[in-house]
Design an enzyme around this catalytic site. Structure first.
Site, PDB file in Angstrom:
ATOM      1  N   TYR A 215       0.669  -1.246  -0.073  1.00 59.34           N
ATOM      2  CA  TYR A 215       0.065  -0.051   0.194  1.00 59.34           C
ATOM      3  C   TYR A 215       0.816   1.258   0.053  1.00 59.34           C
ATOM      4  CZ  TYR A 215      -3.650  -3.208   1.487  1.00 59.34           C
ATOM      5  OH  TYR A 215      -4.330  -4.390   1.717  1.00 59.34           O
TER       6      TYR A 215
ATOM      7  N   GLY B  95     -16.694   0.803  -1.056  1.00 58.18           N
ATOM      8  CA  GLY B  95     -17.638   2.268  -0.892  1.00 58.18           C
ATOM      9  C   GLY B  95     -18.728   2.228  -1.668  1.00 58.18           C
ATOM     10  N   PHE B  96     -18.923   1.281  -2.591  1.00 57.64           N
ATOM     11  CA  PHE B  96     -20.292   1.353  -3.337  1.00 57.64           C
ATOM     12  C   PHE B  96     -21.585   1.430  -2.455  1.00 57.64           C
ATOM     13  CE2 PHE B  96     -23.110   0.085  -6.591  1.00 57.64           C
ATOM     14  CZ  PHE B  96     -22.718   1.002  -7.516  1.00 57.64           C
TER      15      PHE B  96
ATOM     16  N   HIS C 238      -0.304 -12.004   1.556  1.00 57.18           N
ATOM     17  CA  HIS C 238      -1.269 -11.428   0.932  1.00 57.18           C
ATOM     18  C   HIS C 238      -1.947 -11.910  -0.166  1.00 57.18           C
ATOM     19  CE1 HIS C 238      -2.278  -6.589  -0.116  1.00 57.18           C
ATOM     20  NE2 HIS C 238      -3.177  -7.331  -0.090  1.00 57.18           N
TER      21      HIS C 238
END
Length: 329
Positions: free
Chosen positions: A56, A208-209, A124
């Protein structure tokens, strides 16, 4: 904030965590000052489970968290990940799980975070070219060395989870799960529950949708990669999926809460063994998300939500073709 057991190896975390990825990359412009304030506010609210990864911001996210928690390390259950190898010169990620890389990646993360140990260290993505036994064997060496307390996997298949767990107990599996992504229900959740492994849903708000705040892709911004990486944000699928979010919003409005809170309450209702990590870089949304732990849904309300957002009507894959290749199946 209630504390719950994560897995069966002794880890205890807040009922909800904080995903920090978007603070440094992928979801629009950065604001490190507000992001740091959001992390500290999370600790004030009793949210101790912070989630990051070395990829990130190509290390920037770990550095941000390390600086922010320096004086409050004892309040934090710190999770980070390795396996998606990136560099400033080559930002495209390559999945690597060799034992040598496990050790070097951990040392690099410890340095960036400025800590002497990582509470939960995830692979990950599963490296198809390295046996999971070799990767987890190296991760187990980190535990013996005191650099890591607990081990985790991300986006691993049931077969891989079982093989890994035989080498060293796995504390948590992190995989996408939300009202609009329920693939884990068929085999993955039964597997981790059988083995006593905790489950950490990432993107519990559908990137976020499911908040209802995204009404078109034009307002995402040039530095936001959702429309390019996630087919559900592509133009044709977006409009179909927006109908589902509008149904969610209608139910939330009737209950007098936010759509985001209702979506998180649905995930929380799926079991105390799962700890969602909604991501945000703003204190306002953090506080809204945290309040979802106090929303309790009846079985009838859960059924209503699932009928309003049926899997059969969700348009588009959760990742594009290139990203799906890195998912262990």
């Amino acid at each position: 904030m209630e504390k719950v057991k994560l897995g069966s190896q002794g880890a205890v975390v807040s009922r909800m965590g904080l995903g920090c990825m978007g603070m440094s990359e992928f979801y629009g412009e950065r604001n490190d000052q507000e992001s740091a304030a959001t992390i500290l506010r999370a600790l004030d609210l009793g949210i101790n489970f912070l989630d990051t990864a070395d990829m990130y911001g190509i290390g920037d996210n770990e550095e941000l968290i390390g600086k922010t928690i320096r004086n409050r390390r004892d309040e934090v259950f710190l999770a980070t990940k390795f396996g998606n190898k990136r560099s400033k010169d080559n930002p495209a990620s390559v999945v690597v799980g060799t034992p040598e890389y496990v050790h070097s990646a951990c040392d690099a993360s410890l340095k960036r975070l400025g800590v002497d140990h990582i509470d939960l260290y995830y692979q990950h993505r599963v490296d198809p070219n390295t046996p999971i036994e070799d990767t987890v064997g190296a991760m187990a060496e980190l535990v013996k060395a005191g650099k890591v307390k607990y081990l985790g996997l991300s986006e691993a298949s049931p077969a891989t989870i079982r093989r890994a767990h035989k080498i060293h107990p796995i504390t948590a599996l992190q995989t996408e799960y939300s009202l609009w992504e329920r693939h884990v229900e068929a085999e993955i959740l039964p597997t981790v529950r059988e083995l006593g492994i905790g489950f950490v849903p990432y993107s519990p708000l559908g990137r976020g949708f499911l908040t209802g705040a995204i009404k078109n892709t034009q307002n995402l911004g040039a530095e936001d990669f959702r429309a390019a990486r996630y087919p559900r944000f592509a133009q044709g699928a977006f409009d179909k999926n927006l109908v589902l979010v509008e149904r969610l919003e209608a139910i939330a409005q009737r209950k007098g809460i936010k759509a985001s809170q209702l979506a998180l309450a649905w995930v929380l209702a799926k079991g105390k063994d799962m700890v969602p990590i909604p991501g945000t870089k703003r204190r306002k949304y953090l506080e809204e998300n945290a309040a979802a732990v106090d929303i309790h849904l009846s079985s009838a309300e859960i059924a209503e939500l699932e009928a309003a957002v049926p899997e059969s009507e969700i348009a588009g894959d959760r990742y594009n073709t290139a990203a799906l290749k890195s998912v262990d199946r």
